[in-house]
Design a protein around this motif. Structure first.
Motif, PDB file in Angstrom:
ATOM      1  N   ALA A 256      13.047 -29.551  42.538  1.00  0.00           N
ATOM      2  CA  ALA A 256      11.627 -29.649  42.904  1.00  0.00           C
ATOM      3  C   ALA A 256      10.765 -28.784  41.984  1.00  0.00           C
ATOM      4  N   ALA A 257      11.260 -27.594  41.657  1.00  0.00           N
ATOM      5  CA  ALA A 257      10.518 -26.707  40.759  1.00  0.00           C
ATOM      6  C   ALA A 257      10.441 -27.307  39.357  1.00  0.00           C
ATOM      7  N   LEU A 258      11.531 -27.903  38.906  1.00  0.00           N
ATOM      8  CA  LEU A 258      11.538 -28.528  37.583  1.00  0.00           C
ATOM      9  C   LEU A 258      10.593 -29.727  37.530  1.00  0.00           C
ATOM     10  N   ASP A 259      10.434 -30.420  38.645  1.00  0.00           N
ATOM     11  CA  ASP A 259       9.477 -31.540  38.707  1.00  0.00           C
ATOM     12  C   ASP A 259       8.044 -31.061  38.461  1.00  0.00           C
ATOM     13  N   LYS A 260       7.767 -29.811  38.849  1.00  0.00           N
ATOM     14  CA  LYS A 260       6.432 -29.246  38.610  1.00  0.00           C
ATOM     15  C   LYS A 260       6.267 -28.835  37.143  1.00  0.00           C
ATOM     16  N   VAL A 261       7.317 -28.278  36.564  1.00  0.00           N
ATOM     17  CA  VAL A 261       7.244 -27.785  35.185  1.00  0.00           C
ATOM     18  C   VAL A 261       7.281 -28.927  34.177  1.00  0.00           C
ATOM     19  N   LYS A 262       8.107 -29.947  34.472  1.00  0.00           N
ATOM     20  CA  LYS A 262       8.319 -31.087  33.576  1.00  0.00           C
ATOM     21  C   LYS A 262       8.736 -30.646  32.171  1.00  0.00           C
ATOM     22  N   PRO A 263       9.865 -29.921  32.060  1.00  0.00           N
ATOM     23  CA  PRO A 263      10.294 -29.433  30.750  1.00  0.00           C
ATOM     24  C   PRO A 263      10.937 -30.530  29.908  1.00  0.00           C
ATOM     25  N   ASP A 264      10.958 -30.295  28.612  1.00  0.00           N
ATOM     26  CA  ASP A 264      11.721 -31.147  27.700  1.00  0.00           C
ATOM     27  C   ASP A 264      13.156 -30.647  27.574  1.00  0.00           C
ATOM     28  N   ILE A 265      13.306 -29.328  27.644  1.00  0.00           N
ATOM     29  CA  ILE A 265      14.617 -28.690  27.528  1.00  0.00           C
ATOM     30  C   ILE A 265      14.773 -27.686  28.659  1.00  0.00           C
ATOM     31  N   ILE A 266      15.932 -27.691  29.310  1.00  0.00           N
ATOM     32  CA  ILE A 266      16.272 -26.676  30.311  1.00  0.00           C
ATOM     33  C   ILE A 266      17.384 -25.827  29.728  1.00  0.00           C
ATOM     34  N   HIS A 267      17.115 -24.534  29.635  1.00  0.00           N
ATOM     35  CA  HIS A 267      18.111 -23.599  29.104  1.00  0.00           C
ATOM     36  C   HIS A 267      18.599 -22.729  30.263  1.00  0.00           C
ATOM     37  N   GLY A 268      19.850 -22.938  30.675  1.00  0.00           N
ATOM     38  CA  GLY A 268      20.424 -22.167  31.776  1.00  0.00           C
ATOM     39  C   GLY A 268      21.057 -20.889  31.271  1.00  0.00           C
ATOM     40  N   LEU A 269      20.830 -19.819  31.996  1.00  0.00           N
ATOM     41  CA  LEU A 269      21.445 -18.538  31.646  1.00  0.00           C
ATOM     42  C   LEU A 269      22.710 -18.378  32.482  1.00  0.00           C
ATOM     43  N   GLY A 270      23.826 -18.819  31.944  1.00  0.00           N
ATOM     44  CA  GLY A 270      25.087 -18.765  32.670  1.00  0.00           C
ATOM     45  C   GLY A 270      25.294 -20.010  33.506  1.00  0.00           C
ATOM     46  N   MET A 271      26.522 -20.153  33.983  1.00  0.00           N
ATOM     47  CA  MET A 271      26.881 -21.376  34.692  1.00  0.00           C
ATOM     48  C   MET A 271      26.241 -21.531  36.072  1.00  0.00           C
ATOM     49  N   PRO A 272      26.124 -20.496  36.915  1.00  0.00           N
ATOM     50  CA  PRO A 272      25.538 -20.718  38.253  1.00  0.00           C
ATOM     51  C   PRO A 272      24.134 -21.328  38.215  1.00  0.00           C
ATOM     52  N   PRO A 273      23.174 -20.771  37.444  1.00  0.00           N
ATOM     53  CA  PRO A 273      21.857 -21.436  37.419  1.00  0.00           C
ATOM     54  C   PRO A 273      21.899 -22.786  36.707  1.00  0.00           C
ATOM     55  N   TYR A 274      22.755 -22.912  35.707  1.00  0.00           N
ATOM     56  CA  TYR A 274      22.875 -24.194  35.000  1.00  0.00           C
ATOM     57  C   TYR A 274      23.313 -25.307  35.948  1.00  0.00           C
ATOM     58  N   ARG A 275      24.279 -25.023  36.814  1.00  0.00           N
ATOM     59  CA  ARG A 275      24.753 -26.042  37.757  1.00  0.00           C
ATOM     60  C   ARG A 275      23.609 -26.574  38.614  1.00  0.00           C
ATOM     61  N   MET A 276      22.686 -25.687  38.967  1.00  0.00           N
ATOM     62  CA  MET A 276      21.590 -26.088  39.855  1.00  0.00           C
ATOM     63  C   MET A 276      20.554 -26.971  39.167  1.00  0.00           C
ATOM     64  N   THR A 277      20.610 -27.076  37.847  1.00  0.00           N
ATOM     65  CA  THR A 277      19.633 -27.897  37.126  1.00  0.00           C
ATOM     66  C   THR A 277      20.117 -29.324  36.880  1.00  0.00           C
ATOM     67  N   LEU A 278      21.365 -29.605  37.210  1.00  0.00           N
ATOM     68  CA  LEU A 278      21.983 -30.851  36.745  1.00  0.00           C
ATOM     69  C   LEU A 278      21.433 -32.104  37.420  1.00  0.00           C
ATOM     70  N   ASN A 279      20.770 -31.944  38.576  1.00  0.00           N
ATOM     71  CA  ASN A 279      20.163 -33.115  39.226  1.00  0.00           C
ATOM     72  C   ASN A 279      18.877 -33.560  38.534  1.00  0.00           C
ATOM     73  N   TYR A 280      18.349 -32.693  37.668  1.00  0.00           N
ATOM     74  CA  TYR A 280      17.118 -33.046  36.943  1.00  0.00           C
ATOM     75  C   TYR A 280      17.511 -33.752  35.649  1.00  0.00           C
ATOM     76  N   LYS A 281      17.220 -35.030  35.563  1.00  0.00           N
ATOM     77  CA  LYS A 281      17.723 -35.872  34.466  1.00  0.00           C
ATOM     78  C   LYS A 281      16.678 -36.138  33.378  1.00  0.00           C
ATOM     79  N   LYS A 282      15.482 -35.575  33.530  1.00  0.00           N
ATOM     80  CA  LYS A 282      14.397 -35.919  32.601  1.00  0.00           C
ATOM     81  C   LYS A 282      14.298 -34.960  31.417  1.00  0.00           C
ATOM     82  N   ALA A 283      15.301 -34.069  31.266  1.00  0.00           N
ATOM     83  CA  ALA A 283      15.263 -33.095  30.182  1.00  0.00           C
ATOM     84  C   ALA A 283      16.645 -32.949  29.569  1.00  0.00           C
ATOM     85  N   LYS A 284      16.697 -32.419  28.357  1.00  0.00           N
ATOM     86  CA  LYS A 284      17.960 -32.051  27.739  1.00  0.00           C
ATOM     87  C   LYS A 284      18.393 -30.694  28.305  1.00  0.00           C
TER      88      LYS A 284
END
Length: 382
Positions: free
Chosen positions: A83-111
């Motif tokens: 939901a937060a990523l839907d507000k930001v609408k990023p082109d690239i998501i850079h995860g810091l480590g695996m735990p936060p990265y896992r939480m971004t995987l449902n967002y398909k509109k960015a690399k």
């Protein structure tokens, strides 16, 4: 003419004062702002008196703090992050480590991109516990293999860490070495060491060994303490341990009567302590690419390091910056401590500074990440 602005969102646990958070801030501070717009999403609340959130707010266009508890992050973290990523609408998501990265995987509109700053099987047992840690490491390693085959981009923070993943896990991951903000860790002036010792209340007539960072099992500060106390030169030296961690209380209690072992706790002027010292001592069992070592070297402090691959990677550039000892070999550590006190520490310190300026600066690191960001954007199908 600049092209379209690329929106990057860094997803992190929180802005706790740690090496990885310093490294991420270094990436952001050195981005070309004509080409990038930066946001961060933090998952958990900040820790009072142990947060870098203000430094991040100063360089980011947008900061979204989700204020989740650990339980809530497990229960519905992915949904809230999406939901937060839907507000930001990023082109690239850079995860810091695996735990936060896992939480971004449902967002398909960015690399997606994640930096691995440790070898999971070495880091997770100390971060979680010896029972849960290996299981979580196995699960994350499975996820890395699966997503890498699907084209997700992973990067490590050192060549030696890349080699570990290649040799032990049979997976090739490119690396971008950590970098130091050299403006925050300038080379010490010739008269600065003694002036800072007076200011900080440190021994003025001793050769000072120093360690900065977390006091945890993986860093093994007790070996450093024992090496100093068992050395034939222990009357001539002191060991300063700057930092906090799970082992601080037990170590202070055990060595409280040792006058040449000094625990500072958490300090905000690490650069001054590094410039007041003569030798940086790291007895670590495992690293990504150690920030404390690089910061000390930038300050003009030479090093005595365990011979783990990440330390040897730094030493391979110029072995005139200090000495190494065999990890776990207390006799060798004792011998190297005794040897270093009679060496030309000033010259080794100057060589250390040169190694950092030529190989491990924040600017070099950020430029290398920007190359990856451009590669990711070039792969987007229009």
């Amino acid at each position: 003419m600049y092209g379209k602005i690329t929106k990057i969102c860094y997803v992190i646990v929180n802005c706790k004062k740690t090496g990885p958070m310093n490294q991420t801030l270094n990436i952001i501070k050195n981005l070309d702002l004509n080409q990038y717009e930066v946001s961060i999403i933090t998952l958990l609340d900040e820790e009072p008196d142990n947060s870098m959130i203000d430094a991040y707010k100063a360089v980011c266009n947008q900061c979204i703090c989700l204020h989740m508890s650990k339980f809530l992050s497990i229960l519905c973290g992915k949904r809230l992050v999406t939901a937060a990523l839907d507000k930001v609408k990023p082109d690239i998501i850079h995860g810091l480590g695996m735990p936060p990265y896992r939480m971004t995987l449902n967002y398909k509109k960015a690399k997606h991109l994640v930096t691995l700053r440790n070898y999971l099987y070495e880091d997770y047992p100390s971060h979680y516990n010896k029972y849960v840690g290996p299981i979580l490491a196995m699960l994350d390693m499975h996820l890395i293999r699966k997503l890498a085959k699907q084209g997700e981009y992973f990067v490590t923070c050192s060549e030696s860490l890349t080699n570990i993943y290649r040799n032990r896990e049979n997976i090739d991951i490119p690396y971008i070495r950590n970098g130091v903000d050299v403006s925050m860790y300038p080379l010490k002036a010739s008269n600065e060491r003694m002036l800072l010792r007076k200011k900080l209340g440190l021994p003025e007539n001793k050769i000072i060994f120093i360690y900065t960072g977390g006091l945890i099992d993986r860093k093994d500060q007790e070996s450093a303490i024992r090496g100093i106390l068992n050395s034939d030169c222990k009357e001539k030296v002191s060991l300063i341990l700057c930092g906090i961690g799970a082992n601080l209380g037990a170590l202070k209690k055990k060595y409280i009567s040792e006058y040449n072992i000094i625990f500072t706790g958490k300090v905000d002027n690490v650069s001054e302590y590094l410039k007041a010292a003569d030798i940086y001592l790291s007895t670590s069992k495992s690293e990504g690419l150690p920030n404390g070592v690089l910061e000390a070297m930038a300050s003009g402090t030479c090093v005595l390091l365990s011979d783990i691959p990440q330390h040897m990677e730094i030493m391979s550039i110029d072995n005139g910056i200090g000495l190494t000892y065999q990890l776990g070999n207390m006799k060798d550590l004792k011998t190297k401590i005794e040897k270093m006190v009679s060496m030309d520490l000033v010259t080794m310190g100057k060589r250390s500074n040169i190694v950092v300026k030529n190989n491990f600066t924040a600017k070099i690191m950020s430029q290398n990440y920007q190359t990856v960001y451009k590669r990711l954007m070039a792969s987007v199908k229009h």
